[in-house]
Scaffold this motif. Structure first.
Motif, PDB file in Angstrom:
ATOM      1  N   SER A  19       1.016  -1.399  -0.239  1.00 57.79           N
ATOM      2  CA  SER A  19      -0.404  -0.064  -0.105  1.00 57.79           C
ATOM      3  C   SER A  19       1.143   1.055   0.046  1.00 57.79           C
ATOM      4  CB  SER A  19      -1.264  -0.138   1.228  1.00 57.79           C
ATOM      5  OG  SER A  19      -0.091   0.345   2.590  1.00 57.79           O
ATOM      6  N   GLN A  20       2.315   1.455  -0.083  1.00 54.11           N
ATOM      7  CA  GLN A  20       2.924   2.249   0.003  1.00 54.11           C
ATOM      8  C   GLN A  20       3.695   2.521  -1.095  1.00 54.11           C
ATOM      9  OE1 GLN A  20       3.782   3.845   2.861  1.00 54.11           O
ATOM     10  NE2 GLN A  20       2.269   1.862   3.187  1.00 54.11           N
ATOM     11  N   ALA A  25      12.809   4.255  -9.314  1.00 54.51           N
ATOM     12  CA  ALA A  25      13.760   3.330  -9.701  1.00 54.51           C
ATOM     13  C   ALA A  25      14.803   3.880 -10.201  1.00 54.51           C
ATOM     14  CB  ALA A  25      13.903   2.319 -10.218  1.00 54.51           C
ATOM     15  N   GLU A  26      16.287   3.814  -9.259  1.00 53.89           N
ATOM     16  CA  GLU A  26      17.692   4.686  -9.396  1.00 53.89           C
ATOM     17  C   GLU A  26      18.345   3.144 -10.286  1.00 53.89           C
ATOM     18  OE1 GLU A  26      19.527   1.498  -5.152  1.00 53.89           O
ATOM     19  OE2 GLU A  26      19.813   3.303  -5.363  1.00 53.89           O
ATOM     20  N   THR A  75      17.074  -2.912 -10.626  1.00 59.04           N
ATOM     21  CA  THR A  75      16.396  -2.755 -11.880  1.00 59.04           C
ATOM     22  C   THR A  75      15.321  -1.851 -12.117  1.00 59.04           C
ATOM     23  OG1 THR A  75      15.580  -5.189 -11.556  1.00 59.04           O
ATOM     24  CG2 THR A  75      17.572  -4.670 -13.244  1.00 59.04           C
ATOM     25  N   PRO A  76      14.379  -1.107 -12.750  1.00 55.65           N
ATOM     26  CA  PRO A  76      13.870  -0.095 -12.691  1.00 55.65           C
ATOM     27  C   PRO A  76      12.084  -1.572 -12.875  1.00 55.65           C
ATOM     28  CG  PRO A  76      14.705   0.043 -15.131  1.00 55.65           C
ATOM     29  CD  PRO A  76      15.340  -0.946 -14.102  1.00 55.65           C
ATOM     30  N   GLY A  77      11.319  -0.964 -12.110  1.00 55.68           N
ATOM     31  CA  GLY A  77       9.580  -1.837 -12.017  1.00 55.68           C
ATOM     32  C   GLY A  77       9.526  -2.058 -10.700  1.00 55.68           C
ATOM     33  N   PRO A  78       7.954  -2.709 -11.065  1.00 58.15           N
ATOM     34  CA  PRO A  78       7.425  -2.484  -9.271  1.00 58.15           C
ATOM     35  C   PRO A  78       7.945  -3.392  -8.697  1.00 58.15           C
ATOM     36  CG  PRO A  78       6.039  -3.156 -11.135  1.00 58.15           C
ATOM     37  CD  PRO A  78       7.505  -2.905 -11.711  1.00 58.15           C
ATOM     38  N   LYS A 125      19.333 -10.320  -4.733  1.00 60.62           N
ATOM     39  CA  LYS A 125      18.833  -9.406  -4.175  1.00 60.62           C
ATOM     40  C   LYS A 125      17.451  -8.638  -5.039  1.00 60.62           C
ATOM     41  CE  LYS A 125      21.177  -5.269  -4.558  1.00 60.62           C
ATOM     42  NZ  LYS A 125      21.725  -3.635  -3.860  1.00 60.62           N
ATOM     43  N   ALA A 126      16.326  -8.245  -3.921  1.00 59.63           N
ATOM     44  CA  ALA A 126      15.336  -8.373  -5.276  1.00 59.63           C
ATOM     45  C   ALA A 126      14.455  -7.033  -3.843  1.00 59.63           C
ATOM     46  CB  ALA A 126      13.787  -9.724  -5.421  1.00 59.63           C
ATOM     47  N   LYS A 127      13.964  -6.305  -4.114  1.00 58.58           N
ATOM     48  CA  LYS A 127      13.118  -4.983  -3.534  1.00 58.58           C
ATOM     49  C   LYS A 127      11.636  -4.718  -4.253  1.00 58.58           C
ATOM     50  CE  LYS A 127      14.957  -0.870  -1.288  1.00 58.58           C
ATOM     51  NZ  LYS A 127      15.406  -0.044  -1.185  1.00 58.58           N
ATOM     52  N   TYR A 128      10.955  -4.741  -3.097  1.00 61.47           N
ATOM     53  CA  TYR A 128       9.388  -3.496  -3.586  1.00 61.47           C
ATOM     54  C   TYR A 128       9.248  -2.989  -2.226  1.00 61.47           C
ATOM     55  CZ  TYR A 128       4.567  -3.194  -4.256  1.00 61.47           C
ATOM     56  OH  TYR A 128       3.672  -2.561  -4.168  1.00 61.47           O
TER      57      TYR A 128
END
Length: 420
Positions: A19-20, A25-26, A75-78, A125-128
């Motif tokens: 919900s944030q 994306a850097e 990487t860019p994206g959700p 690593k994966a980040k949301y």
């Protein structure tokens, strides 16, 4: 606190992240960084009144280390993806078969220290939003598994970790680790426990699981912590902690660091029954360049404090040489730090401390007692071609009536280059 409850808490934090709003994306390359640290380390321990089967009277070695840390962006994206890498190299400068086991260098089957050792580890690593999953080479720093970078090269673990900080002030973490890379080795191995100061090599574990969180509030002056750690089939441990900093009268800052651990045997009880409760308190008062500390620490139950080998812990009275964490031990600490920037000498710092412990259940029919005195000096060059070079000197004297006496000296030079 149960393991599944902590994992659920982290998952809820990750759910809140949905919900944030997403951070911009850097970029995988644009957000990357890398540092290289050169660390020159001299370590010496002289032993007397030796207790135990190892009758070596001295451990003394000198080595050069290099630590490369590379962190990519995302990487860019959700969901952003990236890669981190940790590379280490250790080189022997001086050693001898009669002076090994300082923790700086690996020991070969011939009784000699290796000339060099190295390692390269990576983590996907994966980040949301502000929730991140890492799989691979990890260096967690937790109350139940403290990051113990106290020798030439840092240790690491292999496994998976999940961190969420989407709720303001709250950081939740959980992880599953399957092996460890020790500070003076190049490979991986299963994890073993320490009870007090004694490694328990007769049993090893396939996993270390952890979960917990820290909540900061009161303008980040107050932090409460709740953690769970499990060295599978050996021990389970719970931790609750409080840290607080309070300005008083404009010139003083008072601080408190309080913690309580509770541990028992786990699963197959590979080390038998474990029963330990540990309380520590470290109070401080800072004025200008002066900081004064007073600490108390108590061990309760039938066992010494358990931890993963060869880690330090955040116990208030744990210091470089003795841990003051033996069965039933009670200990006090007085400490004084001074920052010479207050006298116009930025970069120069000092620490003097004295600790005394008693009431140790030695199992030999007498009360165990120990004490330690430490002096630390550190200086970071502020200008010139070697600006940023840090030099640290440590002298420690530790005495006991139930374990080996130690006279210790360390000299550490460290310099870090920012590569990009």
């Amino acid at each position: 606190m149960k393991m599944h409850a902590c994992v659920t808490a982290v998952a809820l934090g990750a759910g809140v992240a949905a919900s944030q709003p997403l951070a911009a994306a850097e970029g995988l390359i644009e957000g990357s960084s890398a540092t290289l640290q050169a660390r020159n380390y001299y370590f010496s321990r002289d032993y007397s009144d030796i207790v135990g089967p190892n009758k070596q009277s001295k451990a003394e070695e000198w080595a050069q280390g290099f630590i490369l840390n590379v962190q990519s962006g995302y990487t860019p994206g959700p969901v952003g993806f990236g890669l981190d890498a940790i590379g280490t190299l250790g080189l022997k400068l001086d050693s001898s078969p009669d002076r090994v086991n300082t923790g700086l260098l690996p020991l070969g089957s011939d009784g000699k220290a290796a000339d060099n050792y190295s390692r390269l580890g990576v983590a996907l690593k994966a980040k949301y939003s502000r929730t991140e999953l890492k799989v691979g080479e990890l260096q967690p720093n937790l109350p139940v598994l403290a990051f113990s970078d106290i020798r030439l090269l840092p240790p690491s673990y292999q496994g998976a970790s999940l961190t969420s900080s989407d709720i303001p002030g709250l950081t939740l973490q959980a992880g599953h680790l399957t092996s460890t890379h020790l500070r003076n080795e190049g490979g991986d191995e299963k994890m073993i426990a320490m009870l007090g100061y004694q490694p328990q090599r007769q049993a090893s574990s396939d996993a270390f699981n952890y979960a917990g969180g820290d909540y900061e509030f009161n303008a980040k002056r107050t932090r409460v912590s709740l953690w769970y750690g499990q060295l599978q089939d050996i021990y389970a441990q719970r931790f609750i902690g409080l840290k607080h900093s309070q300005p008083v009268g404009g010139d003083w800052v008072l601080g408190a660091n309080l913690g309580y651990y509770d541990a028992n045997e786990d699963g197959k009880h590979l080390l038998g029954n474990i029963d330990n409760r540990a309380f520590f308190s470290l109070l401080s008062a800072r004025h200008g360049g002066h900081t004064f500390y007073l600490g108390y620490q108590g061990m309760y139950g039938d066992s010494a404090f358990p931890r993963v080998f060869a880690n330090i812990s955040p116990l208030g009275n744990e210091v470089p040489t003795y841990e003051f964490a033996s069965t039933d031990e009670r200990s006090w600490q007085v400490r004084y730090d001074y920052d010479f920037a207050a006298l116009g000498v930025p970069g120069l710092t000092s620490t003097v401390r004295y600790l005394s412990g008693d009431n140790v259940d030695t199992g030999k029919g007498f009360e165990g007692r120990d004490h330690e005195r430490d002096i630390d000096l550190g200086y970071t060059l502020q200008s010139g071609p070697l600006a940023g070079l840090n030099v640290r000197v440590r002298n420690a004297v530790a005495r006991s009536n139930y374990r080996t006496d130690i006279d210790e000296n360390r000299l550490i030079l460290a310099y870090t280059w920012k590569l990009f």
